[in-house]
Design an enzyme around this catalytic site. Structure first.
Site, short mmCIF file in Angstrom:
data_model
loop_
_atom_site.label_atom_id
_atom_site.label_comp_id
_atom_site.label_asym_id
_atom_site.label_seq_id
_atom_site.Cartn_x
_atom_site.Cartn_y
_atom_site.Cartn_z
N SER A 103 0.84 -1.19 0.00
CA SER A 103 0.00 0.00 0.00
C SER A 103 0.88 1.25 0.00
CB SER A 103 -0.89 -0.02 1.24
OG SER A 103 -1.68 1.13 1.24
N GLY A 104 0.63 2.15 -0.94
CA GLY A 104 1.41 3.38 -1.01
C GLY A 104 2.65 3.26 -1.89
N THR A 108 -1.52 2.58 -8.20
CA THR A 108 -2.62 3.30 -8.88
C THR A 108 -2.07 4.43 -9.75
OG1 THR A 108 -4.08 2.69 -7.09
CG2 THR A 108 -4.78 4.52 -8.46
N ASN A 150 -1.46 5.32 3.23
CA ASN A 150 -1.54 6.04 1.96
C ASN A 150 -2.72 7.01 2.01
OD1 ASN A 150 -1.81 6.83 -0.70
ND2 ASN A 150 -1.89 4.76 -1.55
N SER A 153 -5.59 5.68 -0.63
CA SER A 153 -5.45 4.24 -0.74
C SER A 153 -6.67 3.62 -1.44
CB SER A 153 -5.29 3.65 0.66
OG SER A 153 -5.09 2.27 0.57
N SER A 154 -6.41 2.76 -2.41
CA SER A 154 -7.52 2.07 -3.10
C SER A 154 -8.07 1.03 -2.15
CB SER A 154 -7.03 1.35 -4.35
OG SER A 154 -6.13 2.16 -5.07
N GLY A 386 -2.31 -4.16 -2.24
CA GLY A 386 -1.09 -4.91 -1.94
C GLY A 386 -1.27 -5.77 -0.69
N GLU A 388 -1.22 -7.10 2.92
CA GLU A 388 -1.49 -6.35 4.16
C GLU A 388 -1.19 -7.19 5.39
OE1 GLU A 388 -5.47 -4.71 3.92
OE2 GLU A 388 -4.82 -3.19 2.51
P1 ATP Z 1 -2.78 1.35 -2.29
O1 ATP Z 1 -2.48 -0.11 -2.30
O2 ATP Z 1 -2.94 1.87 -0.89
O3 ATP Z 1 -3.88 1.74 -3.17
P2 ATP Z 1 -0.90 2.33 -4.26
O4 ATP Z 1 0.23 1.40 -4.50
O5 ATP Z 1 -1.98 2.35 -5.26
O6 ATP Z 1 -1.44 2.10 -2.78
P3 ATP Z 1 -0.62 5.08 -5.01
O7 ATP Z 1 -1.92 5.58 -4.54
O8 ATP Z 1 -0.43 4.84 -6.46
O9 ATP Z 1 -0.24 3.79 -4.16
O10 ATP Z 1 0.55 6.08 -4.56
C1 ATP Z 1 0.55 6.71 -3.31
C2 ATP Z 1 1.00 8.15 -3.45
O11 ATP Z 1 2.37 8.19 -3.83
C3 ATP Z 1 0.27 8.94 -4.52
O12 ATP Z 1 -0.90 9.52 -4.02
C4 ATP Z 1 1.30 9.97 -4.90
O13 ATP Z 1 1.31 11.04 -3.98
C5 ATP Z 1 2.63 9.25 -4.73
N1 ATP Z 1 3.13 8.69 -6.02
C6 ATP Z 1 3.02 7.44 -6.47
N2 ATP Z 1 3.61 7.29 -7.67
C7 ATP Z 1 4.11 8.49 -8.00
C8 ATP Z 1 4.84 9.02 -9.13
N3 ATP Z 1 5.17 8.26 -10.16
N4 ATP Z 1 5.19 10.32 -9.11
C9 ATP Z 1 4.87 11.12 -8.07
N5 ATP Z 1 4.20 10.68 -6.98
C10 ATP Z 1 3.81 9.39 -6.93
MG MG Z 2 -4.01 2.14 -5.16
#
Ligand code: ATP
Ligand code: MG
Length: 700
Positions: A103-104, A108, A150, A153-154, A386, A388
């Site tokens: 997560s994070g 996404t 996050n 977070s999705s 992801g 957990e």
């Molecule tokens: P989850 O499993 O909780 O959904 P995730 O893997 O989908 O987590 P994201 O929401 O894609 O995580 O990323 C978390 C945060 O990290 C985003 O809101 C953004 O602020 C930052 N981030 C991620 N990727 C990038 C990137 N390529 N450039 C800039 N910031 C990023």
């Molecule tokens: Mg996500």
């Protein structure tokens, strides 16, 4: 710098965890967040804006195999697209991109970048392109929330399938998995409810607030009585406008100056109803009966109004269960706890239906408009939650971790299993690379009739069974299984040794969550609602294509996400949708993006070496590097190869056999490949060299 910070970890001659970490961190400190392991992309979340996603960059990465460009997420999108078009190596037309990470870690955001680049590549008509790009903000508003891990977070998993006719996109379809509905009624410390509630309360006009019966945000128990500071509220306000704009773009009913869109009015009213419902509290009377507390009478009235149902009917469905036995209607009164549970389950089911409606509506609006005999090819992008491991892990974590286990298996299967099996079959000398095979853990969950999910279903079918009984069953069946650990405790807990580490699960509530039944009286209540959307959502079932269908037209087949005719348990439904997903993915050409989280504090330019190393380890990155370095990831059959590359010899009618392959290869001057008994074995970079060669020949 070049020498010390290679772009491809598979080019490292020395393979040690330490040097691996040095390369990744060295690159990260230069803002080089992407690194290859052969054809796999490793992406470290920068937590800051980087100017590497502009249109010019996207432009550069079109057909990137022919150029030498640094690793990039756009390159992955490009490779998937070119493979679908049959422009790269041989292999299936349909493609899938699997994004993993905790997560994070950035899954996404990566998904959005992939979509953006693919839209650039396929020159969609601008309306369809906009529709597709607006799907994410819409889904995020309803399915994402701020968590400790996050800020965005999705709380659901998704598989987005882009559908193409030749080179142009014709539509899209989304499958969603396991929305975390419990968040509607409860959030842990430091976490929030789904974004949409905050966006709505911040963005709605005073006049509309009255129409929907919304009060000051701090009144609502489901929001923990908390709202944001002014700057945050301002951002939410903008988000609210964005969500409505996205709905219009995707094609939901638009509102005009003279009339509001019924759909949106209904949707907002239901959301407002959920918030009011949460404030209903109960108390026992002298006669032991249950009643709604004096202070919450107003909330009961408000909720009934917002849900478009009679106040007495709502009260009844909260305070008692009705069942019909032999034609006789029997009412059982709830105690306080049962009434509170009924209230929360109404909120969860109503929110779940709204989310399901949004997804099915998107699918309806984005369904490809082509003749049914036209064959469409597909690129799917998988962005699921992801792995957990919290202080307390519940049924939701069990399902999420099972999905991750399945994905790790998919990765292992492609990267290690298939490849090494073919070396053996084809007589290639090869020193076996061992990897952590997680098949036994998957079997522990999925085998019939004694896997964890089957045992859970078995227990869920007994009305009298308890969560303790379930854990006792697990303990007796699996006490000797290597990935299961019995825990001696008064609470019903057990431990699973997942590929990514040990997780202790607390089974309290497992049976109930697995059954997830809506009591008949609650269903009746909503079917009779005068709010059209609510009534439709409960009367209808959702079809394979995602369109709403009246309940009378019962479906014979189970949908990927919904099962309509007979209520299946949540576990069984999830198992089914995972199986459907895996079938699709195993038939497609895979592309992998491994997202890495650099620190737990969501800060830019900060690296926690131990955190990174842990992720590299459980992802099996060391082994992956070794197999990409020493192995042959592209293994075409003689026939496939000769068919595609006979042009090198300018002899299109060459027989499609081993000898022709040898002549072709000898004329290219390529080295480092091997020949088996029925196929050729190439390094991942041979593909690139050959595609450059074809390009040169094409130009000549
Ligand atoms: P989850 O499993 O909780 O959904 P995730 O893997 O989908 O987590 P994201 O929401 O894609 O995580 O990323 C978390 C945060 O990290 C985003 O809101 C953004 O602020 C930052 N981030 C991620 N990727 C990038 C990137 N390529 N450039 C800039 N910031 C990023
Ligand atoms: Mg996500």
């Amino acid at each position: 710098m070049e020498e010390k910070l290679p772009e491809d970890l598979a080019s490292l001659s020395e393979l040690e965890e330490k040097s691996l970490l040095e390369v990744l961190t060295g690159r990260f400190t230069h803002d080089l967040i992407y690194t290859y392991v052969g054809d796999i992309l490793v992406a470290i979340n920068p937590f800051k804006y980087l100017s590497i996603y502009e249109k010019e960059v996207s432009e550069q990465y079109k057909c990137h195999e022919k150029k030498s460009l640094p690793p990039h997420i756009f390159a992955v999108a490009d490779r998937a697209y070119q493979s679908m078009m049959g422009r790269l190596a041989t292999g299936p037309r349909n493609q899938c991109i699997v994004i993993s990470g905790e997560s994070g870690a950035g899954k996404t955001e990566s998904t959005k970048l992939l979509l953006k680049h693919i839209m650039e590549l396929c020159k969609a008509n601008s309306q369809l392109e906009q529709q597709i790009l607006q799907v994410n903000p819409l889904l995020e508003a309803f399915g994402n929330a701020q968590t400790v891990m996050n800020d965005n977070s999705s709380r659901f998993g998704k598989y987005i399938q882009l559908r193409f006719q030749n080179s142009s996109v014709k539509g899209a379809k989304i499958n969603e998995y396991l929305l975390e509905k419990s968040r509607v009624v409860h959030q842990d410390e430091g976490e929030q409810n789904f974004h949409i509630f905050y966006f709505m309360l911040a963005g709605i006009s005073t006049e509309d607030k009255e129409i929907y019966g919304l009060l000051d945000p701090t009144h609502y128990r489901y929001l923990n009585g908390r709202f944001g500071k002014e700057d945050v509220v301002q951002a939410w306000r903008l988000k609210f406008a964005e969500v409505f704009n996205a709905m219009d773009m995707v094609g939901f009913e638009e509102q005009t100056f003279t009339s509001r869109s019924q759909e949106k009015v209904d949707m907002m009213t239901i959301l407002a109803g959920i918030l009011s419902l949460g404030n209903i509290a109960f108390e026992t009377t002298d006669s032991d009966a249950l009643k709604v507390s004096e202070e919450s009478r107003g909330w009961l009235k408000a909720t009934a109004g917002q849900f478009g149902v009679q106040e007495e009917d709502l009260l009844k469905s909260l305070t008692c269960t009705t069942s019909v036995t032999r034609g006789e209607c029997i009412q059982r009164l709830h105690n306080q706890q049962q009434a509170e549970d009924a209230r929360d389950s109404i909120a969860k089911v109503a929110y779940g239906r709204v989310f399901g409606w949004i997804v099915s509506k998107i699918n309806e609006l984005l369904a490809p408009k082509v003749d049914c005999d036209v064959e469409l090819s597909e690129i799917g992008i998988l962005d699921i939650f992801g792995f957990e491991n919290f202080a307390v892990n519940r049924f939701e974590q069990l399902c999420i971790n099972l999905a991750n286990e399945q994905l790790q298996y998919f990765f292992n299967h492609h990267i290690f299993l298939m490849e090494q099996k073919e070396y053996k079959e084809e007589g290639i000398t090869w020193e076996t690379i061992t990897y952590k095979d997680n098949k036994p853990i998957l079997d522990l969950f999925l085998t019939k009739p004694i896997g964890i999910l089957s045992l859970l279903d078995e227990q869920s079918a007994f009305p009298q069974a308890t969560d303790r009984d379930f854990v006792d069953k697990l303990n007796s069946k699996f006490k000797t299984a290597p990935s299961f650990e019995v825990v001696r405790s008064h609470t019903p807990v057990f431990t699973i040794v997942h590929y990514a580490g040990k997780v202790q699960y607390n089974a309290s509530g497992f049976l109930e969550k697995n059954r997830d039944t809506i009591p008949a009286n609650i269903r009746e209540l909503f079917i009779n609602s005068v709010t059209p959307l609510l009534s439709v959502l409960f009367a209808a079932t959702i079809s394979r294509t995602g369109t709403l269908m009246p309940r009378k037209a019962k479906l014979k087949v189970a949908d990927d996400n919904f099962n309509s005719t007979r209520k299946q348990s949540v576990g069984a439904q999830f198992k089914h949708s995972l199986a459907v997903l895996m079938e699709k993915m195993f038939a497609a050409g895979p592309h992998f993006v491994r997202c890495i989280k650099p620190n737990r504090s969501k800060q830019p330019d900060q690296l926690d070496s131990k955190l990174i190393m842990d992720q590299l380890r459980y992802n099996g990155l060391m082994e992956t590097i070794r197999i990409r370095r020493d192995g042959f990831s592209w293994r075409p059959k003689f026939r496939e190869f000769a068919e595609r590359y006979n042009i090198v010899l300018l002899k299109p009618d060459l027989p499609l056999d081993k000898n022709s392959c040898m002549s072709i290869l000898n004329s290219t001057g390529l080295s480092g490949w091997k020949c088996g008994s029925s196929r050729l074995f190439f390094k991942y970079w041979h593909q690139e060299q050959l595609s450059r060669l074809l390009e040169r020949l094409g130009r000549a």
